[in-house]
Design a protein around this motif. Structure first.
Motif, mmCIF file in Angstrom:
data_model
loop_
_atom_site.group_PDB
_atom_site.id
_atom_site.type_symbol
_atom_site.label_atom_id
_atom_site.label_comp_id
_atom_site.label_asym_id
_atom_site.label_seq_id
_atom_site.Cartn_x
_atom_site.Cartn_y
_atom_site.Cartn_z
ATOM 1 N N UNK A 188 113.608 10.628 -11.712
ATOM 2 C CA UNK A 188 114.068 11.653 -10.888
ATOM 3 C C UNK A 188 114.683 11.339 -9.856
ATOM 4 N N UNK A 189 113.116 10.472 -9.310
ATOM 5 C CA UNK A 189 113.617 9.839 -7.069
ATOM 6 C C UNK A 189 114.813 9.209 -7.346
ATOM 7 N N UNK A 190 115.011 8.301 -8.417
ATOM 8 C CA UNK A 190 116.165 7.575 -8.623
ATOM 9 C C UNK A 190 117.256 7.990 -8.716
ATOM 10 N N UNK A 191 117.640 9.496 -9.930
ATOM 11 C CA UNK A 191 118.468 9.628 -10.126
ATOM 12 C C UNK A 191 119.074 10.847 -9.150
ATOM 13 N N UNK A 192 118.220 10.827 -8.300
ATOM 14 C CA UNK A 192 118.302 12.083 -6.821
ATOM 15 C C UNK A 192 119.252 10.826 -5.627
ATOM 16 N N UNK A 193 118.776 9.963 -5.961
ATOM 17 C CA UNK A 193 119.055 9.185 -4.553
ATOM 18 C C UNK A 193 120.658 9.216 -4.840
ATOM 19 N N UNK B 266 124.515 20.427 -7.837
ATOM 20 C CA UNK B 266 123.514 20.361 -8.774
ATOM 21 C C UNK B 266 122.479 19.160 -7.700
ATOM 22 N N UNK B 267 122.685 18.865 -6.771
ATOM 23 C CA UNK B 267 121.864 17.828 -6.018
ATOM 24 C C UNK B 267 120.630 18.996 -5.855
ATOM 25 N N UNK B 268 120.651 20.447 -4.983
ATOM 26 C CA UNK B 268 119.370 21.361 -5.429
ATOM 27 C C UNK B 268 118.622 20.712 -6.149
ATOM 28 N N UNK B 269 119.234 21.415 -7.398
ATOM 29 C CA UNK B 269 118.330 21.512 -8.678
ATOM 30 C C UNK B 269 117.571 19.967 -8.244
ATOM 31 N N UNK B 270 118.394 18.844 -8.452
ATOM 32 C CA UNK B 270 117.933 17.639 -8.301
ATOM 33 C C UNK B 270 116.886 17.052 -7.118
ATOM 34 N N UNK B 271 116.750 17.858 -5.996
ATOM 35 C CA UNK B 271 115.491 17.555 -5.254
ATOM 36 C C UNK B 271 114.830 18.351 -6.085
ATOM 37 N N UNK B 272 114.751 19.666 -6.171
ATOM 38 C CA UNK B 272 113.431 20.474 -6.951
ATOM 39 C C UNK B 272 113.135 20.245 -8.234
ATOM 40 N N UNK B 273 113.828 19.062 -8.468
ATOM 41 C CA UNK B 273 113.099 18.866 -9.849
ATOM 42 C C UNK B 273 111.828 17.788 -9.580
ATOM 43 N N UNK B 274 112.269 16.612 -8.149
ATOM 44 C CA UNK B 274 111.713 15.524 -8.111
ATOM 45 C C UNK B 274 110.153 16.327 -7.542
ATOM 46 N N UNK B 275 110.257 18.149 -7.307
ATOM 47 C CA UNK B 275 108.777 18.381 -6.468
ATOM 48 C C UNK B 275 107.694 18.309 -7.914
ATOM 49 N N UNK B 276 108.694 18.627 -8.930
ATOM 50 C CA UNK B 276 107.896 19.233 -9.979
ATOM 51 C C UNK B 276 107.460 18.411 -10.510
#
Length: 506
Positions: free
Chosen positions: A94-99, A55-65
């Motif tokens: 979202x970025x905190x979650x991603x990192x 799911x990391x790809x979804x989190x990265x894209x969600x940060x952009x959105x």
């Protein structure tokens, strides 16, 4: 993921238009924020393609959105503004979650989950408070305009600072305590996070009036724009690491199968893992097939050895039958004919006496040939006295001069002795018939666990393993015992060399 990639570009274009029309932002700021959002979308798409199960790809894209959603607050439309206010800091949680989820796509500890949950609650909660207590005329849900909006902004700033500090601490701890693969993946993310935190904190501490404040904030924006590339670099680096593991596995020399230990910190690449599984499967299949082939080869060798032993047993049986059966009967007939000649010789006509004498001579010839045949099948001296005595007897009967050289050769397995004897016999016979020479050398020795038989002559040559059935049959017999028969023949003579494992000593 498909929805994010469809909605993201549309939101990006909308955010760019609104921010440019607002007039309070520089062209550099607008360009950097828009580029950052699109880079997050691109990195998320690449990560999702590389590892669709992660799911990391979804989190990265969600940060952009989320970055594009923040810029919707610059709209003049009341409805859109009312929707955008609670999302004015949507990228922070979202970025905190991603990192914290990078690179394996999930939060591992309870502390990480609490930190991310707090980030979502604080950001969204302060957004809702600011919406309800805001004093902007575009706010359609403002219940009681007043200082609530300013309070929400301060609470949001403090909470964001605390959460950012917590994320940086966790990230540093993970990098310091992690193993080398984890450090390689986290290094770009950690480096940009630290530099961004330092420049942003320094710019905020200096204040708006300081000449270095704005350049430091611009450096922070540039670093933040490079952050999605750091995540993408982690994706590509993880893929290269898996490819190296595959290469190491494929470069094994077949002596054993490498044991691969997967580190949970290394980002899984589904296609690389599939290739690794396929490579490991090929190695296992090759080893299994090799083991089966070796087993079949051992069975074939054992079967050939049993055939040789059965053939020797049949030779001995035939020799006994010839000696004890047909040969004795012929000897008895010769004796009867001689007794008849002695008893009735004077009374018999000369023609009859001549017939009796001729019959006795023919029978004697038949007995001699039968003895030679029995000796050729398996001479009795080979069974009784061994290989050396049998070959010496063979050399003594040969019309050629045979130079026999014999080392210390003990009694050996019956199949080994018979095979060595037949090699010497066949080589001597071929030299007598075809070599056009009167001198042959025979050498028999034991070296280690092998018996070596070598027959050489200085004849015209021309011998070949493929030239007749004699040597070819001997080669099959020698190979059935695990040995090797070679023939070297040319104008200077012929050499027949047999190497036979000793087998079990009787």
């Amino acid at each position: 993921m498909t929805g994010l990639l469809i909605a993201g570009p549309a939101l990006g274009v909308t955010a760019l238009t609104l921010k440019a029309a607002d007039g309070d932002h520089s062209a550099l700021d607008t360009a950097l924020s828009t580029a950052t959002g699109f880079l997050f979308l691109l990195a998320g798409a690449v990560a999702h393609v590389r590892r669709p199960a992660n799911p990391i790809g979804v989190l990265i894209a969600l940060a952009g959105v989320a970055l594009f959603l923040e810029d919707l607050q610059f709209t003049r439309d009341p409805v859109l503004y009312t929707i955008a206010v609670p999302l004015r800091a949507a990228s922070s949680p979202v970025i905190a979650h991603l990192v914290l989820a990078f690179p394996h796509g999930r939060l591992r500890t309870r502390g990480e989950r609490l930190l991310v949950a707090a980030a979502y609650l604080v950001v969204l909660g302060s957004g809702v408070v600011g919406l309800l207590a805001g004093d902007d005329p575009r706010d359609l849900l403002a219940i009681r305009p007043g200082p609530g909006g300013a309070f929400a902004d301060r609470a949001l700033a403090l909470a964001a600072t605390a959460i950012s500090a917590g994320v940086v601490v966790v990230l540093l701890y993970r990098w310091l305590t992690g193993r080398l693969p984890q450090r390689r993946l986290l290094s770009p993310v950690v480096a940009i996070a630290l530099l961004g935190a330092l420049t942003s904190g320094a710019g905020t501490a200096l204040g708006d009036g300081h000449p270095l404040s704005e350049p430091l904030l611009q450096v922070y924006r540039i670093l933040f724009c490079l952050w999605p590339l750091a995540f993408l670099a982690g994706v590509l680096r993880a893929r290269v690491g898996n490819a190296e593991m595959i290469r190491l596995l494929l470069e094994r020399d077949g002596s054993g199968l490498a044991a691969l230990v997967q580190d949970d910190e290394v980002w899984k690449d589904s296609r690389s893992i599939d290739a690794l599984d396929a490579a490991a499967g090929l190695v296992l299949d090759n080893q299994r097939l090799t083991a089966e082939l070796e087993q079949r080869l051992a069975e074939v060798r054992a079967s050939r050895a049993r055939l040789v032993a059965a053939g020797d047993d049949e030779r001995r049986r035939l020799e006994r039958d010839l000696h004890d059966g047909a040969q004795q009967r012929l000897v008895s007939v010769v004796l009867l004919l001689r007794m008849t000649g002695r008893r009735y010789g004077d009374d018999l006509p000369p023609e009859v006496r001549a017939l009796l004498s001729g019959s006795v001579d023919e029978l004697q010839t038949a007995i001699t040939e039968l003895r030679e045949l029995a000796r050729g099948i398996r001479p009795a001296i080979l069974t009784e006295a061994g290989l050396v005595a049998a070959v010496r007897s063979l050399a003594d009967r040969s019309p050629m001069e045979v130079a026999l050289s014999v080392g210390t050769v003990p009694r050996l397995d019956a199949a080994v002795e018979a095979t060595a004897y037949f090699v010497a016999s066949e080589a001597l016979t071929n030299a007598l018939k075809h070599a056009e020479t009167d001198h042959v050398g025979v050498r028999i020795t034991t070296e280690g666990a092998e018996l070596r038989v070598e027959v050489t002559d200085r004849g015209v040559g021309g011998a070949s393993l493929d030239g007749g059935t004699g040597l070819a049959g001997l080669r099959d017999r020698v190979e059935a015992l695990g040995g090797e028969l070679t023939v070297s023949s040319g104008p200077g003579g012929t050499a027949v060399h047999a190497v036979i494992p000793l087998g079990e000593t009787p």
